[in-house]
Enzyme design. Structure first.
Site, PDB file in Angstrom:
ATOM      1  N   CYS A  65     -40.594  -8.633   7.745  1.00 42.11           N
ATOM      2  CA  CYS A  65     -41.918  -9.254   7.741  1.00 42.11           C
ATOM      3  C   CYS A  65     -42.998  -8.203   8.015  1.00 42.11           C
ATOM      4  CB  CYS A  65     -41.977 -10.369   8.783  1.00 42.11           C
ATOM      5  SG  CYS A  65     -43.594 -11.172   8.884  1.00 42.11           S
TER       6      CYS A  65
ATOM      7  N   ALA B  94     -39.905 -15.338  -4.922  1.00 42.45           N
ATOM      8  CA  ALA B  94     -40.861 -15.571  -3.842  1.00 42.45           C
ATOM      9  C   ALA B  94     -42.219 -15.977  -4.401  1.00 42.45           C
ATOM     10  CB  ALA B  94     -40.965 -14.322  -2.968  1.00 42.45           C
TER      11      ALA B  94
ATOM     12  N   GLY C  18     -38.506  -9.186  -5.393  1.00 40.25           N
ATOM     13  CA  GLY C  18     -39.755  -8.514  -5.734  1.00 40.25           C
ATOM     14  C   GLY C  18     -40.140  -8.687  -7.183  1.00 40.25           C
ATOM     15  N   ASP C  19     -41.302  -9.342  -7.421  1.00 42.34           N
ATOM     16  CA  ASP C  19     -41.932  -9.422  -8.751  1.00 42.34           C
ATOM     17  C   ASP C  19     -41.119 -10.183  -9.787  1.00 42.34           C
ATOM     18  OD1 ASP C  19     -43.890  -7.831  -7.605  1.00 42.34           O
ATOM     19  OD2 ASP C  19     -43.042  -5.968  -8.374  1.00 42.34           O
TER      20      ASP C  19
ATOM     21  N   LYS D  77     -32.821 -10.099   5.963  1.00 43.97           N
ATOM     22  CA  LYS D  77     -33.826  -9.794   4.949  1.00 43.97           C
ATOM     23  C   LYS D  77     -34.615  -8.574   5.409  1.00 43.97           C
ATOM     24  CE  LYS D  77     -37.193 -11.976   1.876  1.00 43.97           C
ATOM     25  NZ  LYS D  77     -38.333 -11.054   1.958  1.00 43.97           N
TER      26      LYS D  77
ATOM     27  N   GLN E 236     -34.687 -19.426   8.721  1.00 45.97           N
ATOM     28  CA  GLN E 236     -35.015 -18.020   8.938  1.00 45.97           C
ATOM     29  C   GLN E 236     -35.722 -17.854  10.271  1.00 45.97           C
ATOM     30  OE1 GLN E 236     -38.248 -15.613   6.954  1.00 45.97           O
ATOM     31  NE2 GLN E 236     -36.501 -14.656   5.930  1.00 45.97           N
TER      32      GLN E 236
ATOM     33  N   PRO F 214     -37.902 -17.779   1.675  1.00 42.97           N
ATOM     34  CA  PRO F 214     -38.714 -18.384   2.743  1.00 42.97           C
ATOM     35  C   PRO F 214     -40.131 -17.852   2.666  1.00 42.97           C
ATOM     36  CG  PRO F 214     -37.230 -16.710   3.638  1.00 42.97           C
ATOM     37  CD  PRO F 214     -36.869 -16.867   2.197  1.00 42.97           C
ATOM     38  N   LEU F 215     -41.099 -18.735   2.572  1.00 38.94           N
ATOM     39  CA  LEU F 215     -42.490 -18.347   2.333  1.00 38.94           C
ATOM     40  C   LEU F 215     -43.385 -18.904   3.435  1.00 38.94           C
ATOM     41  CD1 LEU F 215     -42.433 -19.196  -1.463  1.00 38.94           C
ATOM     42  CD2 LEU F 215     -42.511 -16.897  -0.514  1.00 38.94           C
TER      43      LEU F 215
ATOM     44  N   HIS G  17     -36.075  -6.370  -0.178  1.00 42.24           N
ATOM     45  CA  HIS G  17     -37.367  -6.451  -0.856  1.00 42.24           C
ATOM     46  C   HIS G  17     -37.776  -5.030  -1.221  1.00 42.24           C
ATOM     47  CE1 HIS G  17     -41.773  -8.128  -0.776  1.00 42.24           C
ATOM     48  NE2 HIS G  17     -41.496  -7.437  -1.859  1.00 42.24           N
TER      49      HIS G  17
END
Length: 694
Positions: free
Chosen positions: A432, A559, A535-536, A471, A401, A347-348, A501
């Site tokens: 977040c 992401a 992550g990455d 998350k 989310q 979710p972005l 994350h």
């Protein structure tokens, strides 16, 4: 190798920097997080004097200290008085044409006639309407009537549509989870009951459970729940609904309504409502919103009041007894989603909208999740927040989310989503990093409050039968990771999956994700808890490495890598690096525009909204460096692209970090921008360590 302490050392044939007099090896550039672009495509940066002559606003420094063109067209700040005056002028102008008139193309179609506050002058509207755009109306390709009528920016193509007899006028949109207007009004007035959430909160001893004297709304009727022999009494009509075997004992004259239920009233006609009496549903007719109650004792009534959903919504299971309702669903009774081996689009914020998710689905994503929605805004009926829950029919595995600071708001939101939305799982964001979320006690701030986390997860999991996922980040402060010690508890509290994350809240995105810590979290987790890493992830090599290093991981969430190159899902599935051409990238942007026009509308407002989100996305995609230009592949997410030429003019344009060039790309797809157009990226993606997604 160059001597870093003694200044730059020239190495002919290697990689030039700045004015093409300094050279560095690929290894040196990668150590400084600079992408090693092939020598023949690099170009020297223009001097400061030549730039200042072109840019009135001066120069910006990027993270590497280089002078660059400002990446945003600065928006003029207007006073509230000026904004209010502009809104009033717009209401009186011919631009504000009535939607009914616009859809039908006939001035007499509006049911409000002269009392309508919108314009009915079709000729005046068409005289000032901007020129039609090139292309075809997106609704024609769907074999639907365009809902925007004469306001559509592709009006000239409407005459080419199939005959009306061949169109499915009743065809519903392929998007679901839209906010019902009647539900929105009830949310505005705080007239919605949340019995399942309140019962769960009461069972857990948490704040938020409602007292016995509660008030609901059935259509336009105010209903009080009284303890007069288990009757539901109508405050306005003084009527109540009783089972047939008790009707003889009532002193009030009975009027038959339907079935075995009667409405008691001496003078007024019966109201058409729907009640549940002794566990059975008596359906008299549909109403705007209906509520039901069972005949239990006064102390038990709050736990046995069940909301029946709005007309047109999907049905829910109605418990026949108090015990069935109050018991927390057993883990085996809940629906289970297997994330293992599936490609999960994270979710972005802002850019992870429905059209973008459709793009990722076409390129190979298996699981999608809506943008983060704030619980308090959902409970208040904010249309903009509910829009984040929208789902397209192509999203075959979809989650929503949410984020909240307290168990009662989260539990009630979960119950509302469970009843009103179609989703496969619910994700609670406890990682977040955005300041406005953290300062309200939600997001990453919960990482410092494990008991609050416990209350939220237990209340939410006991309220819904959908899988509940969490998350998180590694911790709040850098160097003080704590999720590994909580992960077993999170499973016991009711979560079915957790995404870790590999950064702390304090780090934001300033350093590489700590995947070794993610592996440690998985080792400490119960075997039944699915753990996902995040992550990455920027290539199939990154994905393969993490899965091979820790086979116990269910999958890796993608992401920012998907924002920069959404075809990463295709690369992972095909296990290859896609040297995508500029033309193929432009076709992806065209698909996004078409999806955006379907979602936001093909009128002027919808076109400009599509343009805005396209520009937000382009503020990320320029960071992609084509595979054919790199001297070392694959590209890393933390590499900063140097100034380079593409293999053609379009590829060069797509590599620009200037918002003016992003606007040029948008004009290729959506026509000229309006006068006084402004744009500034919301997340300042040029600052690599300040991206506000996650």
């Amino acid at each position: 190798m160059p001597d870093d302490g003694g200044g730059p050392v020239e190495i002919p044939g290697k990689f030039p920097l700045n004015d093409a007099t300094e050279y560095r090896t690929a290894e040196y550039l990668m150590s400084k997080a600079i992408a090693p672009v092939n020598f023949e495509y690099l170009r020297p940066l223009p001097s400061i004097h030549s730039l200042s002559a072109e840019i009135h606003g001066g120069l910006d420094n990027d993270d590497a200290g280089r002078k660059t063109i400002p990446s945003a067209i600065v928006q003029e700040k207007k006073s509230n008085r000026k904004l209010k005056r502009e809104r009033k002028q717009e209401q009186k102008s011919t631009v504000r044409i009535c939607s009914e008139v616009a859809k039908s193309g006939k001035a007499n179609e509006c049911r409000f006639a002269d009392s309508c506050r919108y314009n009915h002058d079709i000729d005046a509207f068409l005289a000032q309407k901007p020129a039609d755009l090139e292309g075809v109306c997106p609704f024609i390709s769907l074999e639907e009537l365009c809902p925007y009528g004469i306001t559509c920016r592709f009006l000239n193509t409407h005459k080419d549509r199939p005959p009306s007899s061949n169109l499915d006028i009743s065809k519903k949109s392929s998007e679901i989870n839209a906010l019902n207007k009647d539900l929105q009004r009830l949310l505005w007035k705080n007239k919605i009951l949340f019995p399942k959430a309140d019962a769960q909160l009461k069972a857990l001893g948490l704040k938020g459970g409602k007292s016995f004297e509660v008030k609901a709304v059935i259509g336009q009727l105010d209903i009080h729940l009284e303890n007069s022999n288990g009757l539901l009494v109508d405050e306005i009509t003084d009527t109540c609904c009783l089972p047939a075997d008790e009707i003889q004992s009532s002193p009030i004259k009975a009027t038959e309504c339907s079935g075995d239920a009667f409405v008691l009233d001496e003078s007024k006609p019966p109201k058409k409502v729907k009640y549940l009496v002794d566990g059975s549903v008596e359906q008299h007719c549909s109403s705007v919103a209906t509520y039901v109650g069972t005949r239990e004792s006064k102390n038990d009534l709050p736990e046995t009041i069940l909301p029946i959903e709005l007309e047109g919504a999907s049905s829910i299971d109605i418990c026949s007894s108090k015990d069935d309702f109050c018991l927390k669903p057993h883990a085996r009774e809940k629906k289970i989603i297997d994330f293992r081996g599936k490609l999960y689009l994270a979710p972005l914020t802002t850019v992870g909208n429905l059209p973008f998710r459709r793009i990722c689905k076409t390129l190979g994503a298996d699981i999608t999740c809506g943008e983060m929605a704030v619980c308090t805004n959902l409970l208040q009926g904010h249309a903009s927040e509910w829009a984040l829950l929208r789902r397209h029919s192509s999203e075959d595995m979809f989650g929503v989310q949410i984020c909240g600071a307290y168990p009662d708001t989260v539990a009630r939101t979960v119950e509302l989503i469970d009843q009103q939305c179609n989703s496969d799982f619910i994700d609670i964001n406890m990682g977040c990093p955005i300041d406005v979320i953290v300062n309200k006690g939600a997001g990453s701030s919960l990482l410092m409050k494990p008991m609050r986390m416990k209350g939220i997860i237990q209340a939410a999991s006991g309220t819904t039968g959908l899988p509940l996922t969490i998350k998180v980040r590694t911790g709040f402060f850098e160097g003080r990771n704590r999720i590994d010690s909580l992960i077993s508890n999170i499973y016991d509290w009711g979560a079915t999956a957790i995404t870790v994350h590999g950064r702390s809240r304090q780090q934001r995105y300033s350093k590489l994700a700590d995947w070794n810590y993610i592996y440690e979290c998985k080792k400490n987790a119960p075997s039944d808890l699915q753990v996902l890493g995040n992550g990455d992830i920027f290539s199939y090599c990154d994905y393969n490495k993490h899965i091979s290093d820790c086979p116990e991981l269910s999958t890796c969430m993608v992401a920012r890598g998907a924002l920069i190159k959404p075809w990463i899902f295709t690369e992972i599935k095909e296990q290859s690096h896609w040297d995508i051409s500029s033309g193929e990238r432009l076709n992806i942007l065209k698909d996004f525009v078409n999806f955006g026009l379907e979602h936001w509308g093909s009128d002027t407002k919808g076109v400009e909204k599509t343009r805005h989100f396209l520009l937000e996305w382009l503020s990320y995609t320029y960071r992609y460096i084509p595979v054919g230009l790199l001297d070392v592949i694959p590209q890393r997410l933390n590499w900063r692209p140097p100034s380079y030429f593409g293999r053609d003019d379009l590829e060069t344009l797509m590599a620009s970090n200037s918002a003016a060039d992003w606007v040029r790309i948008s004009e290729m797809l959506l026509g000229k921008v309006p006068e006084n157009f402004t744009f500034a990226p919301k997340h300042k993606s040029n600052a690599y360590d300040r991206v506000e997604n996650g």
